[in-house]
Design a protein around this motif. Structure first.
Motif, PDB file in Angstrom:
ATOM      1  N   ILE A 187     -11.995   0.306  -2.442  1.00 47.60           N
ATOM      2  CA  ILE A 187     -12.440   1.483  -0.784  1.00 47.60           C
ATOM      3  C   ILE A 187     -13.111   0.431   0.041  1.00 47.60           C
ATOM      4  O   ILE A 187     -12.853   1.082   1.739  1.00 47.60           O
ATOM      5  CB  ILE A 187     -13.365   2.167  -1.345  1.00 47.60           C
ATOM      6  CG1 ILE A 187     -13.246   2.876  -1.994  1.00 47.60           C
ATOM      7  CG2 ILE A 187     -14.417   3.095  -0.570  1.00 47.60           C
ATOM      8  CD1 ILE A 187     -11.884   4.344  -1.904  1.00 47.60           C
ATOM      9  N   GLN A 188     -13.905  -0.280   0.651  1.00 46.46           N
ATOM     10  CA  GLN A 188     -14.407  -1.355   1.324  1.00 46.46           C
ATOM     11  C   GLN A 188     -13.786  -2.030   2.277  1.00 46.46           C
ATOM     12  O   GLN A 188     -13.459  -3.579   1.159  1.00 46.46           O
ATOM     13  CB  GLN A 188     -15.877  -1.969   0.743  1.00 46.46           C
ATOM     14  CG  GLN A 188     -17.376  -0.735   1.275  1.00 46.46           C
ATOM     15  CD  GLN A 188     -18.004  -0.731  -0.342  1.00 46.46           C
ATOM     16  OE1 GLN A 188     -17.577  -1.909  -1.287  1.00 46.46           O
ATOM     17  NE2 GLN A 188     -18.843   0.379  -0.086  1.00 46.46           N
ATOM     18  N   LEU A 189     -12.772  -1.980   2.505  1.00 48.57           N
ATOM     19  CA  LEU A 189     -12.107  -3.153   3.827  1.00 48.57           C
ATOM     20  C   LEU A 189     -12.000  -3.142   5.905  1.00 48.57           C
ATOM     21  O   LEU A 189     -12.596  -2.259   6.136  1.00 48.57           O
ATOM     22  CB  LEU A 189     -10.096  -2.426   2.903  1.00 48.57           C
ATOM     23  CG  LEU A 189     -10.002  -2.461   1.588  1.00 48.57           C
ATOM     24  CD1 LEU A 189      -8.450  -1.386   1.814  1.00 48.57           C
ATOM     25  CD2 LEU A 189      -9.376  -4.075   1.401  1.00 48.57           C
ATOM     26  N   PRO A 190     -12.109  -4.512   5.396  1.00 50.33           N
ATOM     27  CA  PRO A 190     -11.548  -4.223   7.221  1.00 50.33           C
ATOM     28  C   PRO A 190     -11.061  -3.356   8.443  1.00 50.33           C
ATOM     29  O   PRO A 190      -9.869  -3.130   7.276  1.00 50.33           O
ATOM     30  CB  PRO A 190     -11.058  -5.850   7.331  1.00 50.33           C
ATOM     31  CG  PRO A 190     -10.559  -6.237   5.832  1.00 50.33           C
ATOM     32  CD  PRO A 190     -11.350  -5.504   5.051  1.00 50.33           C
ATOM     33  N   GLY A 191     -11.405  -3.298   8.642  1.00 47.30           N
ATOM     34  CA  GLY A 191     -10.365  -2.259   9.939  1.00 47.30           C
ATOM     35  C   GLY A 191     -10.433  -0.693   8.734  1.00 47.30           C
ATOM     36  O   GLY A 191     -11.470  -1.038   8.435  1.00 47.30           O
ATOM     37  N   ILE A 192      -8.817   0.006   8.827  1.00 42.31           N
ATOM     38  CA  ILE A 192      -8.801   0.812   8.121  1.00 42.31           C
ATOM     39  C   ILE A 192      -9.527   0.915   6.864  1.00 42.31           C
ATOM     40  O   ILE A 192      -9.024   0.067   6.277  1.00 42.31           O
ATOM     41  CB  ILE A 192      -7.718   1.038   7.760  1.00 42.31           C
ATOM     42  CG1 ILE A 192      -6.858   1.961   8.963  1.00 42.31           C
ATOM     43  CG2 ILE A 192      -7.281   2.888   7.203  1.00 42.31           C
ATOM     44  CD1 ILE A 192      -5.394   1.736   9.107  1.00 42.31           C
ATOM     45  N   ASP A 193     -10.327   1.916   5.815  1.00 38.78           N
ATOM     46  CA  ASP A 193     -11.208   1.723   4.702  1.00 38.78           C
ATOM     47  C   ASP A 193      -9.875   2.604   4.124  1.00 38.78           C
ATOM     48  O   ASP A 193      -8.750   2.575   4.080  1.00 38.78           O
ATOM     49  CB  ASP A 193     -12.474   2.234   5.007  1.00 38.78           C
ATOM     50  CG  ASP A 193     -12.146   3.508   4.480  1.00 38.78           C
ATOM     51  OD1 ASP A 193     -11.284   4.387   4.471  1.00 38.78           O
ATOM     52  OD2 ASP A 193     -13.574   4.296   5.718  1.00 38.78           O
ATOM     53  N   GLY A 194      -9.756   1.894   2.710  1.00 36.07           N
ATOM     54  CA  GLY A 194      -9.118   2.574   0.683  1.00 36.07           C
ATOM     55  C   GLY A 194      -9.719   3.358   1.797  1.00 36.07           C
ATOM     56  O   GLY A 194      -7.785   4.328   1.006  1.00 36.07           O
ATOM     57  N   LEU A 195      -9.764   4.843   1.964  1.00 31.34           N
ATOM     58  CA  LEU A 195     -10.103   6.244   1.528  1.00 31.34           C
ATOM     59  C   LEU A 195      -9.375   6.530   2.843  1.00 31.34           C
ATOM     60  O   LEU A 195      -8.218   6.912   1.996  1.00 31.34           O
ATOM     61  CB  LEU A 195     -11.481   7.076   1.309  1.00 31.34           C
ATOM     62  CG  LEU A 195     -12.759   6.904   0.693  1.00 31.34           C
ATOM     63  CD1 LEU A 195     -13.731   7.027   1.114  1.00 31.34           C
ATOM     64  CD2 LEU A 195     -11.703   7.522  -1.111  1.00 31.34           C
ATOM     65  N   ALA A 196      -9.212   6.276   4.067  1.00 27.54           N
ATOM     66  CA  ALA A 196      -8.686   6.467   4.889  1.00 27.54           C
ATOM     67  C   ALA A 196      -6.980   6.279   4.440  1.00 27.54           C
ATOM     68  O   ALA A 196      -6.123   7.145   4.878  1.00 27.54           O
ATOM     69  CB  ALA A 196      -9.365   6.396   5.758  1.00 27.54           C
ATOM     70  N   SER A 247     -17.924   0.613  -4.771  1.00 31.46           N
ATOM     71  CA  SER A 247     -19.351  -0.858  -5.905  1.00 31.46           C
ATOM     72  C   SER A 247     -19.887   0.526  -6.788  1.00 31.46           C
ATOM     73  O   SER A 247     -19.963   1.847  -6.751  1.00 31.46           O
ATOM     74  CB  SER A 247     -20.080  -0.609  -4.179  1.00 31.46           C
ATOM     75  OG  SER A 247     -19.404  -1.249  -4.028  1.00 31.46           O
ATOM     76  N   TYR A 248     -20.228  -0.026  -7.698  1.00 33.93           N
ATOM     77  CA  TYR A 248     -20.481  -0.141  -8.830  1.00 33.93           C
ATOM     78  C   TYR A 248     -22.051   1.328  -8.157  1.00 33.93           C
ATOM     79  O   TYR A 248     -22.617   0.161  -7.355  1.00 33.93           O
ATOM     80  CB  TYR A 248     -21.299  -1.112 -10.214  1.00 33.93           C
ATOM     81  CG  TYR A 248     -22.177  -0.390 -10.924  1.00 33.93           C
ATOM     82  CD1 TYR A 248     -21.284   0.636 -11.763  1.00 33.93           C
ATOM     83  CD2 TYR A 248     -23.842  -0.614 -10.785  1.00 33.93           C
ATOM     84  CE1 TYR A 248     -22.540   0.955 -13.151  1.00 33.93           C
ATOM     85  CE2 TYR A 248     -24.299   0.268 -12.698  1.00 33.93           C
ATOM     86  CZ  TYR A 248     -23.604   1.126 -13.582  1.00 33.93           C
ATOM     87  OH  TYR A 248     -24.323   1.172 -14.689  1.00 33.93           O
TER      88      TYR A 248
END
Ligand code: MN
Length: 129
Positions: free
Chosen positions: A53-62, A83-84
């Motif tokens: 989910i936490q990615l640089p640029g476009i995140d995993g949800l988008a 993240s837990y």
């Protein structure tokens, strides 16, 4: 056995995910950001995507929402990894169209259960008419 795309920017998490999936007999494709991951998904059509989910640029949800809107990738199951302790993570993941959610730190049993639940048996070749 399936072709699985891992979209993950953290090298240690990428190594662990890839190792666990390959140990279960899957083959793994890797992308370290959403843009590359979406490109790979459109071209290579993985059986499943493991999406950080936490990615640089476009995140995993988008990225998940974009993949689910694209007819060429909409049918690919997506497992969100977040993240837990992220209490909103699961609801947000579902809202974006993720098919399943597993928490970090990654536990092999949670990963295998989610993967097995989403992989459909290989379709037998159609008989020649
Ligand atoms: Mn990340």
């Amino acid at each position: 056995m399936a072709d699985i795309l891992i979209i993950e920017d953290n090298p240690a998490n990428m190594r662990l995910s890839a190792m666990l999936l390959m140990a279960a007999g899957h083959s793994v494709m890797r992308a370290t950001n959403a843009e590359d991951g979406m490109r790979v998904a459109r071209i290579r059509h993985p059986a499943l995507i493991l999406m950080d989910i936490q990615l640089p640029g476009i995140d995993g949800l988008a990225a998940t929402a974009l993949l689910k809107r694209d007819p060429t990738t909409a049918a690919i199951p997506i497992i969100a990894v977040t993240s837990y302790g992220d209490v909103t993570g699961q609801g947000m993941s579902r809202g974006a169209g993720c098919d399943a959610y597993i928490p970090k730190p990654l536990h092999y049993r949670a990963l295998y259960d989610a993967v097995d639940a989403l992989l459909t048996p290989a379709v037998a070749p159609a008989p020649v008419a």
